[in-house]
Design a protein around this motif. Structure first.
Motif, PDB file in Angstrom:
ATOM      1  N   PHE A  69       0.804  -1.229   0.000  1.00 23.82           N
ATOM      2  CA  PHE A  69       0.000   0.000   0.000  1.00 23.82           C
ATOM      3  C   PHE A  69       0.835   1.276   0.000  1.00 23.82           C
ATOM      4  O   PHE A  69       0.304   2.372  -0.021  1.00 23.82           O
ATOM      5  CB  PHE A  69      -0.967   0.002   1.194  1.00 23.82           C
ATOM      6  N   ASP A  70       2.163   1.118   0.060  1.00 28.01           N
ATOM      7  CA  ASP A  70       3.029   2.292   0.017  1.00 28.01           C
ATOM      8  C   ASP A  70       3.209   2.792  -1.415  1.00 28.01           C
ATOM      9  O   ASP A  70       3.096   2.023  -2.368  1.00 28.01           O
ATOM     10  CB  ASP A  70       4.419   1.939   0.574  1.00 28.01           C
ATOM     11  N   HIS A  71       3.540   4.062  -1.532  1.00 31.05           N
ATOM     12  CA  HIS A  71       3.942   4.594  -2.836  1.00 31.05           C
ATOM     13  C   HIS A  71       5.260   3.930  -3.239  1.00 31.05           C
ATOM     14  O   HIS A  71       6.067   3.567  -2.393  1.00 31.05           O
ATOM     15  CB  HIS A  71       4.129   6.115  -2.758  1.00 31.05           C
ATOM     16  N   LYS A  84       3.780   5.471 -19.621  1.00 33.96           N
ATOM     17  CA  LYS A  84       2.782   4.407 -19.378  1.00 33.96           C
ATOM     18  C   LYS A  84       1.716   4.905 -18.398  1.00 33.96           C
ATOM     19  O   LYS A  84       1.645   4.482 -17.237  1.00 33.96           O
ATOM     20  CB  LYS A  84       3.480   3.144 -18.876  1.00 33.96           C
ATOM     21  N   THR A  85       0.866   5.798 -18.889  1.00 36.15           N
ATOM     22  CA  THR A  85      -0.110   6.462 -18.015  1.00 36.15           C
ATOM     23  C   THR A  85      -1.179   5.504 -17.494  1.00 36.15           C
ATOM     24  O   THR A  85      -1.647   5.655 -16.370  1.00 36.15           O
ATOM     25  CB  THR A  85      -0.794   7.634 -18.759  1.00 36.15           C
ATOM     26  N   ILE A  90      -3.441   2.593 -12.661  1.00 34.25           N
ATOM     27  CA  ILE A  90      -3.699   1.349 -11.914  1.00 34.25           C
ATOM     28  C   ILE A  90      -2.974   1.396 -10.564  1.00 34.25           C
ATOM     29  O   ILE A  90      -3.531   1.046  -9.521  1.00 34.25           O
ATOM     30  CB  ILE A  90      -3.253   0.116 -12.737  1.00 34.25           C
ATOM     31  N   LEU A  91      -1.712   1.875 -10.595  1.00 33.10           N
ATOM     32  CA  LEU A  91      -0.939   1.971  -9.350  1.00 33.10           C
ATOM     33  C   LEU A  91      -1.582   2.918  -8.353  1.00 33.10           C
ATOM     34  O   LEU A  91      -1.549   2.686  -7.149  1.00 33.10           O
ATOM     35  CB  LEU A  91       0.474   2.484  -9.649  1.00 33.10           C
ATOM     36  N   LYS A  92      -2.193   3.986  -8.868  1.00 34.75           N
ATOM     37  CA  LYS A  92      -2.795   5.006  -7.996  1.00 34.75           C
ATOM     38  C   LYS A  92      -3.842   4.383  -7.067  1.00 34.75           C
ATOM     39  O   LYS A  92      -3.975   4.759  -5.912  1.00 34.75           O
ATOM     40  CB  LYS A  92      -3.439   6.105  -8.854  1.00 34.75           C
ATOM     41  N   ASN A  93      -4.577   3.382  -7.576  1.00 33.71           N
ATOM     42  CA  ASN A  93      -5.607   2.720  -6.764  1.00 33.71           C
ATOM     43  C   ASN A  93      -5.027   1.886  -5.630  1.00 33.71           C
ATOM     44  O   ASN A  93      -5.729   1.504  -4.706  1.00 33.71           O
ATOM     45  CB  ASN A  93      -6.488   1.819  -7.637  1.00 33.71           C
TER      46      ASN A  93
END
Length: 297
Positions: A69-71, A84-85, A90-93
């Motif tokens: 759950f970490d950045h 690769k937007t 997807i990572l943002k979620n």
């Protein structure tokens, strides 16, 4: 109108022994169902229901779950530099805001009731949800959202419920029904893992709960119950003896028991077939192996 449900407890302290050897180094909750960890399905469902604070009850060896759950600045920078937007989105979620997520250690495996009790100080005096990531529910409207909407009308305590075959009741907490109103069931009692001949119904409790803070006080009083563990079922059933309402909610959706290998495989196939980018290949493959299987017979 009572207080809103904004906190959820995720009991994830189990060792996942049914999935050894994988779980020797990978917490079961981050094993992937298609391309998302089990726990991500639970988080997404909680967010859709309006949950703002996420409390994980963990144990030793769950560091990878916390890291998930970490950045990940290096990975994010790499994706950004390559344009690769979609993957960045997807990572943002998977990222959690600072302070939105808390980890509490359960030092001894004393059951689900004990795991929930471990989080009592973070819950305080407000209603809360409990979500078991092993139970993955495919539904048009996420299961916990369905329950929160129903709970806003009823208050009290609410457990997700579904019919199971009578020979399977001994694997579940089972509801003793006082008044069956279809979607909503008012209950007079709950029995943990009854023998089929002793079961009051075949309506089983599934891993979604909305509970009053009284349940935490009840857990304080409990001695160990079925199997030497502190059972959440007993603390919820105590609400009934104290004159408080408990409801079963027949959710709309399909539940997969991803705590078992066969359930995990079934979920993988079902979720794969639901994906536009995977459906045709997977469907074709399944048809091929089914036809080979029929020919072999």
């Amino acid at each position: 109108m009572g207080k809103k449900v904004t906190k959820a407890i995720f009991p994830v302290a189990g060792l996942g022994t049914r999935f050894l050897p994988a779980t020797k180094s990978v917490p079961k909750e981050i094993m992937t169902l298609v391309d998302r960890p089990l726990v991500q399905y639970a988080i997404d469902e909680a967010r859709a229901a309006g949950i703002k604070e996420f409390i994980f009850v963990t144990s030793r060896g769950k560091g990878a779950l916390e890291d998930y759950f970490d950045h990940s600045p290096v990975l994010e920078q790499e994706l950004r530099s390559k344009g690769k937007t979609e993957l960045l989105e997807i990572l943002k979620n998977t990222n959690m805001d600072s302070g939105a997520i808390a980890y509490i250690r359960q030092h001894k495996a004393l059951g689900l009731g004990h795991a929930v009790w471990c989080a009592r100080r973070l819950i305080g005096d407000e209603p809360f949800a409990v979500m078991l990531p092993d139970d993955v529910i495919a539904a048009d409207k996420p299961c916990l959202q369905q329950m929160v909407e129903a709970y806003n009308e009823t208050g009290g305590n609410m457990v997700a419920a579904m019919e199971v075959s009578p020979d399977r009741v001994s694997s579940y907490g089972v509801l003793d029904v006082a008044d069956d109103q279809g979607e909503m069931v008012k209950i007079r009692g709950m029995v943990e893992k009854p023998k089929p001949k002793d079961a009051p119904s075949n309506l089983a409790v599934i891993g979604r709960y909305i509970l009053s803070p009284n349940v935490l006080r009840n857990l304080n009083q409990l001695k160990s119950g079925s199997g030497g563990e502190i059972q959440l079922t007993d603390a919820i059933a105590a609400e009934l003896t104290q004159g408080n309402d408990v409801y079963g909610y027949r959710f709309k959706g399909q539940r997969f028991d991803c705590g078992s290998k066969s359930g995990f495989l079934q979920a993988t196939v079902s979720f794969g077939l639901a994906r536009a980018d995977l459906r045709d290949d997977l469907h074709g493959y399944l048809q091929d192996i089914m036809s080979v299987d029929k020919t072999a017979q």
